[in-house]
Design an enzyme around this catalytic site. Structure first.
Site, short mmCIF file in Angstrom:
data_model
loop_
_atom_site.label_atom_id
_atom_site.label_comp_id
_atom_site.label_asym_id
_atom_site.label_seq_id
_atom_site.Cartn_x
_atom_site.Cartn_y
_atom_site.Cartn_z
CB CYS A 1 38.07 28.12 35.85
SG CYS A 1 36.31 27.92 35.44
CG HIS B 1 36.87 32.42 37.53
ND1 HIS B 1 38.00 32.46 36.74
CD2 HIS B 1 35.98 31.63 36.88
CE1 HIS B 1 37.80 31.73 35.65
NE2 HIS B 1 36.59 31.22 35.71
CD GLU C 1 40.55 34.47 38.36
OE1 GLU C 1 40.14 34.13 37.23
OE2 GLU C 1 40.42 33.75 39.37
#
Length: 305
Positions: free
Chosen positions: A142, A235, A237
């Site tokens: 990011c 993102h 994750e």
């Protein structure tokens, strides 16, 4: 193999409840294995949440990993207990004489600032430069992806009319690249950002390759230096409820925020989100560890350059 993380880290108990195999460093020290050394520069405000999210994905690999969490000397976290930072984080100064097989640099809530106005810009760019000669492969996420592309290649970022917020469909532009091993033709990635990078700027830079993008959310993955650098604008994750928490937090603050796209069942925020990105996220991190870290790093870690 498990992830070897500091004893007492809150993520250990959370992940054990999910049947994810983690091992504290006391137990791991008795194994005669050369683990991969991974450094995580955690710039996210909710550091314990980010630690858990990343370890959850890194643990889905047969490789044994040794994790070091890195903090910035020039920035003090306001959302994580000081005791936690003292117990589980090292300063960059204390590890800069070491080598690492892999490094992850997370996003940060500073994307609407000019890069040079970020209070820790000098320190984070020192880490960027250090990583080029002391880490086999670095994953930028990011804001870190935008910052790294700007620092190395002068790729600008652009302010969006409204926040790119939701879970978006993506495609791989180079399906034979090892990072996409096992991926479906289409896959999903959460995004939460106010700025973007653009294809037209990246295409002018020799040595950069766009690996994935979305018709709706734009460029997602860029590769530099043949995989020694991977830049992710989304993102992957994120846990299932992260976007939900961000949305409800901003609503409570009275901030202008649209409901995250393609996230809640029937687009109803009273219903649970539909998790579309978990399998892709696991493959992404496993493939990075296997093909860009483990298979590229030397056995003698001091040989990294």
């Amino acid at each position: 193999m498990p992830v070897n993380i500091p004893k007492g880290l809150p993520a250990i108990e959370t992940l054990k409840k999910e049947n994810i195999f983690v091992m504290d460093n006391e137990r791991a020290s008795g194994q005669d294995i050369r683990p991969l050394k991974i450094a995580i520069v955690n710039l996210m405000p909710l550091k314990i949440t980010t630690e858990t999210d990343l370890i959850r994905l890194l643990s889905n690999s047969p490789l044994q990993l040794e994790i070091d969490f890195i903090k910035l000397k020039s920035h003090t976290s306001k959302n994580t207990p000081i005791k936690h930072m003292q117990m589980f984080y090292k300063t960059f100064e204390s590890i800069k004489t070491q080598k690492y097989d892999g490094m992850i640099i997370t996003g940060a809530p500073v994307e609407q600032l000019n890069y040079t106005d970020v209070t820790y810009w000098d320190e984070i760019t020192e880490i960027f430069d250090w990583a080029r000669h002391n880490v086999t492969s670095t994953l930028y996420i990011c804001w870190a992806a935008q910052a790294g592309l700007y620092h190395y290649y002068k790729i600008p970022k652009y302010e969006l009319d409204k926040k790119m917020f939701g879970v978006f469909k993506h495609t791989a532009l180079d399906k034979k690249n090892h990072i996409f091993r096992g991926f479906d033709d289409e896959f999903y990635v959460p995004h939460s950002r106010h700025t973007e990078i653009r294809r037209k700027d990246i295409e002018t830079v020799k040595g950069l390759k766009i690996l994935s993008e979305s018709e709706e959310s734009g460029v997602y993955m860029v590769m530099g230096r043949n995989g020694r650098e991977l830049y992710l604008t989304g993102h992957s994750e994120y846990s299932p409820l992260t976007l939900d928490a961000e949305y409800k937090r901003d609503l409570a603050k009275g901030l202008p925020i649209d409901m995250p796209k393609h996230y809640y069942k029937d687009d109803n925020p009273d219903l649970e989100p539909i998790v579309r990105w978990r399998s892709h996220a696991n493959l992404l991190f496993t493939n990075w560890l296997n093909y860009f870290v483990y298979q590229e790093t030397p056995y003698n870690i001091e040989s990294i350059k």
